[in-house]
Motif scaffolding. Structure first.
Motif, PDB file in Angstrom:
ATOM      1  N   GLN A 228     -13.917 -56.629 -95.870  1.00  0.00           N
ATOM      2  CA  GLN A 228     -12.666 -56.956 -96.553  1.00  0.00           C
ATOM      3  C   GLN A 228     -11.590 -57.428 -95.565  1.00  0.00           C
ATOM      4  O   GLN A 228     -10.756 -58.259 -95.892  1.00  0.00           O
ATOM      5  N   THR A 237     -14.464 -59.305-101.033  1.00  0.00           N
ATOM      6  CA  THR A 237     -13.615 -59.116-102.214  1.00  0.00           C
ATOM      7  C   THR A 237     -13.212 -60.473-102.806  1.00  0.00           C
ATOM      8  O   THR A 237     -13.226 -60.656-104.026  1.00  0.00           O
ATOM      9  N   PHE A 449       2.547 -62.738 -99.264  1.00  0.00           N
ATOM     10  CA  PHE A 449       1.648 -61.948-100.107  1.00  0.00           C
ATOM     11  C   PHE A 449       0.291 -61.671 -99.470  1.00  0.00           C
ATOM     12  O   PHE A 449      -0.330 -60.660 -99.750  1.00  0.00           O
ATOM     13  N   PHE A 450      -0.208 -62.603 -98.664  1.00  0.00           N
ATOM     14  CA  PHE A 450      -1.611 -62.492 -98.229  1.00  0.00           C
ATOM     15  C   PHE A 450      -1.740 -62.384 -96.712  1.00  0.00           C
ATOM     16  O   PHE A 450      -0.915 -62.923 -95.973  1.00  0.00           O
ATOM     17  N   THR A 451      -2.813 -61.683 -96.312  1.00  0.00           N
ATOM     18  CA  THR A 451      -3.039 -61.525 -94.871  1.00  0.00           C
ATOM     19  C   THR A 451      -4.061 -62.522 -94.337  1.00  0.00           C
ATOM     20  O   THR A 451      -4.055 -62.828 -93.153  1.00  0.00           O
ATOM     21  N   TYR A 458      -8.194 -65.555-103.541  1.00  0.00           N
ATOM     22  CA  TYR A 458      -7.338 -64.513-104.109  1.00  0.00           C
ATOM     23  C   TYR A 458      -6.373 -65.097-105.137  1.00  0.00           C
ATOM     24  O   TYR A 458      -6.144 -64.511-106.194  1.00  0.00           O
ATOM     25  N   TRP A 462      -5.855 -63.832-109.084  1.00  0.00           N
ATOM     26  CA  TRP A 462      -4.625 -63.231-109.625  1.00  0.00           C
ATOM     27  C   TRP A 462      -4.007 -64.104-110.712  1.00  0.00           C
ATOM     28  O   TRP A 462      -3.447 -63.599-111.681  1.00  0.00           O
TER      29      TRP A 462
ATOM     30  N   MET C   1      -1.520 -54.865-102.594  1.00  0.00           N
ATOM     31  CA  MET C   1      -2.438 -54.956-103.732  1.00  0.00           C
ATOM     32  C   MET C   1      -3.146 -56.319-103.783  1.00  0.00           C
ATOM     33  O   MET C   1      -4.342 -56.416-103.979  1.00  0.00           O
ATOM     34  N   PHE C   2      -2.383 -57.411-103.546  1.00  0.00           N
ATOM     35  CA  PHE C   2      -2.956 -58.750-103.647  1.00  0.00           C
ATOM     36  C   PHE C   2      -4.109 -58.994-102.672  1.00  0.00           C
ATOM     37  O   PHE C   2      -4.959 -59.839-102.886  1.00  0.00           O
ATOM     38  N   ASN C   3      -4.117 -58.234-101.566  1.00  0.00           N
ATOM     39  CA  ASN C   3      -5.160 -58.437-100.554  1.00  0.00           C
ATOM     40  C   ASN C   3      -6.369 -57.534-100.749  1.00  0.00           C
ATOM     41  O   ASN C   3      -7.238 -57.484 -99.897  1.00  0.00           O
ATOM     42  N   PHE C   4      -6.414 -56.805-101.833  1.00  0.00           N
ATOM     43  CA  PHE C   4      -7.510 -55.881-102.114  1.00  0.00           C
ATOM     44  C   PHE C   4      -7.657 -54.834-101.020  1.00  0.00           C
ATOM     45  O   PHE C   4      -8.765 -54.397-100.728  1.00  0.00           O
ATOM     46  N   ASP C   5      -6.522 -54.430-100.386  1.00  0.00           N
ATOM     47  CA  ASP C   5      -6.645 -53.431 -99.319  1.00  0.00           C
ATOM     48  C   ASP C   5      -7.102 -52.091 -99.878  1.00  0.00           C
ATOM     49  O   ASP C   5      -7.632 -51.269 -99.142  1.00  0.00           O
ATOM     50  N   TRP C   6      -6.943 -51.895-101.190  1.00  0.00           N
ATOM     51  CA  TRP C   6      -7.417 -50.659-101.829  1.00  0.00           C
ATOM     52  C   TRP C   6      -8.933 -50.620-101.873  1.00  0.00           C
ATOM     53  O   TRP C   6      -9.539 -49.626-102.247  1.00  0.00           O
TER      54      TRP C   6
END
Lengths: 502, 76, 71
Positions: A228, A237, A449-451, A458, A462, C1-6
């Motif tokens: 991930q 993911t 928002f994103f890494t 992603y 969404w 949350m947006f990065n699916f870190d969960w």
């Protein structure tokens, strides 16, 4: 630049395509022949065409380049990114479109939701396809310029002339059948390349060992499932939620040029079989485009631009004759992207804009003429707008990114439209508009928002989820459609057991 | 078989015939390209690729031709 | 949350199992389709086992699963 026999092969291919396309003129007598091949084509031709139209020359080079940089996980796009979606399309969506006698996806959306949804979807597609044409013409011209040494303008006119003529005269039959030739040539050239590259690097195991010793950045090159927190754009993911659940389905079910091909089948069995056969062929694509990229890591280590990997492998590994054949297949890839766009856009315009808004109830010959003239006009627009690409080099990526904004919301309304009776026209419309708006918003502020570097997987997930929720909520708040309005448009278990036409 | 079905099958066979010819022609060109190769492996690759193309194209033409013959006799 | 870190606690092996179970689920759903539906379009007397699209789908899914199992 190519020389000798290879130069001759590329020329022969271009002329051959032209002659072949013109030959198909004799099979076009009505608008159904032009847009749906007279509903007479066999599953194997359609399956091959679906696979080929998905890999244009740009993707061919791009995928090898990504395999060079990120390893085998790029193959996810052709494996999990195709098979489940194609099975869903084959068994659920295609039979509905087929039995409903439809020509376009917006036509389904129009019947299920309302005319506004149909027009929004159709106009957006037409605009983007028309813009894309110019970009593809430019790409073909650059390729011809590099391979054959022709000046850019002559290359553009040559490409437009050949593709335009066979699409104008032959319609979708010419589009699909030229794809079949491309498929066979590409597979033979591709397997020769893989075979010779394996010979060059001393076998598969040897290559894996060599790459493993090249440093830490190559550690995950043979993991199809990336963690991930990977630095590559393909964490598992994203592959599961963004690709498998949304983008793959949107592409196979919500893409006019793919669905239109299936609708050319001679009967419902051939329509379903074309998708499943296509999914089987699709699994070999990574062997052709990904493996050469991986082997280039060993043969040409340290390339600055990964996109150079495939052309370099072709030039250094293949013998004369096959080099020409592979580059002809490259060029054919570009031609097939252009002809699909031309034919699909002409279909969308004639069926979704011209017929309902400009001239209703004309005779069939009239619509055939309109389809052909639209093809010609699009061709001219493409040629005229092609220089834009040289002024804005990033435009291809920009158009692809814009297109990806639609994938999530479009799939959300298609999915709910077909599976849930309660979905209403206002639900669909608001999901489409708000979903697209949300995707644009996420992309503009993606750093916040994103890494990961390029979060398109992603974003599609969404925006799909939001479109889905909006559609459900608004539908529950608005007046439901009557049973009569929904007849033949919503999935019921009856379609599986009853044999009647919808 | 109905006339419509015969016409559709005839159309398919004519298309396959044209495709077969095109693919076979490419096979011949690739086979011819053998004379430009240098090593044994290159030689063999061109030969195998050319022969595969010729057999696919030839096979398609042969099948199409026999279908056309059959359908035409049925039509009369 | 947006990065699916969960989902960061899920290991690569578990993730692979999720993909493999997805293929098994799809295979099961395909098997549940009525045979009549997958033959639709072919006349009753011309139906053979090689026209059975369920078999085609299962074959494709098996190849897919073996690829994910291997890499």
């Amino acid at each position: 630049m190519l020389a000798g026999i290879d130069y001759f092969i590329v020329i022969a291919y271009i002329i051959g395509m032209l002659l072949l396309g013109l030959y198909f003129k004799k099979f076009v007598n009505s608008s159904e022949d032009y847009f749906l091949g007279g509903k007479s084509l066999p599953f194997w031709a359609i399956g091959m065409s679906i696979v080929v139209s998905d890999i244009g020359a740009l993707d061919f080079v791009g995928v090898s380049g990504q395999a060079y940089r990120y390893g085998i996980s790029v193959g996810n796009f052709d494996w999990v990114g195709s098979v489940p979606a194609m099975l869903l399309a084959a068994f659920i969506f295609i039979p509905y479109f087929w039995r409903g006698g439809m020509y376009t996806i917006p036509e389904y959306l129009g019947r299920r939701y309302n005319q506004k949804v149909r027009t929004i979807a159709s106009v957006t597609w037409i605009l983007f396809f028309a813009l894309d044409l110019g970009v593809l013409f430019w790409a073909s011209a650059v390729l011809l310029n590099v391979l054959m040494g022709w000046p850019i303008w002559i290359s553009i006119v040559a490409t437009a002339g050949v593709v335009g003529l066979y699409t104008y005269f032959g319609g979708i039959t010419a589009v699909i059948m030229t794809d079949v030739v491309q498929f066979i040539i590409m597979f033979i050239g591709g397997f020769a390349l893989v075979f010779l590259s394996l010979y060059e690097v001393g076998g598969w195991d040897n290559m894996v060992d060599k790459i493993a010793t090249m440093g830490p950045e190559y550690r995950n090159h043979f993991d199809i499932i990336q963690p991930q927190d990977t630095k590559s754009p393909f964490p598992w993911t994203g592959i599961l939620f963004g690709l498998t659940f949304v983008m793959a389905n949107a592409y196979m079910i919500g893409n006019q040029s793919i669905v239109q091909r299936c609708l050319t089948a001679k009967n419902e069995w051939h329509a379903k079989a074309s998708m499943i056969f296509g999914s089987a062929l699709k699994m070999f694509i990574p062997i052709l485009v990904l493996f050469p990229g991986l082997m280039a890591v060993v043969v040409h280590p340290g390339l600055e631009d990964g996109d150079q990997a495939l052309p370099m492998m072709i030039k250094s590994i293949l013998p004369p004759g096959l080099v020409g054949l592979m580059f002809a297949a490259f060029f054919a890839g570009l031609m097939s992207s252009v002809d699909s766009l031309l034919n699909s856009t002409a279909t969308l315009f004639t069926k979704d804009i011209y017929e309902p808004f400009i001239k209703k109830g004309a005779d069939d010959k009239h619509y055939l003429k309109v389809g052909q003239i639209t093809t010609l006009v699009l061709l001219l627009i493409g040629v005229a707008t092609s220089p834009i690409s040289s002024d804005f080099p990033g435009i291809y990526v920009a158009i692809q990114t814009f297109m990806s904004y639609f994938q999530g919301p479009i799939f959300a309304i298609l999915l709910l439209g077909i599976f849930w009776k309660r979905t209403t026209e206002w639900g669909g419309l608001s999901a489409l508009v708000i979903g697209i708006g949300f995707a644009i918003y996420l992309n503009v502020f993606k750093e916040q928002f994103f890494t990961i570097e390029d979060p398109f997987l992603y974003i599609s997930w969404w925006s799909f989820l939001l479109g889905f929720i909006i559609n459900v909520v608004v539908s529950l708040l608005t007046k439901k459609h009557t049973e009569e309005q929904l007849k033949g448009l919503v999935f019921s278990s009856k379609i599986l057991v009853e044999n009647k036409k919808l | 078989m109905e006339t419509n079905e015969i016409n559709a099958a005839l159309k398919a066979a004519q298309i396959n015939n044209a495709l077969g010819f095109f693919i076979m022609a490419f096979g011949v060109i690739v086979l011819f390209a053998m004379i430009f190769t240098e090593t044994f492996v290159e030689h063999m690759t061109d030969m195998v690729a050319g022969l595969i193309l010729i057999s696919i194209g030839g096979g398609m033409m042969w099948k199409a031709k026999s279908t056309i013959k059959k359908l035409k006799s049925k039509k009369e | 949350m947006f990065n699916f870190d969960w989902l960061s606690g899920v290991s690569q092996e578990t993730a692979k199992m999720i993909f493999l179970s997805l293929y098994a689920l799809i295979g099961l759903l395909v098997l549940l389709l009525p045979t009549e539906y997958v033959y639709q379009g072919i006349a009753k007397e011309d139906r053979h086992w090689w026209n059975n699209l369920k078999l085609w789908s299962i074959a494709v899914l098996c190849i897919l699963a073996s690829i994910y199992n291997h890499f």
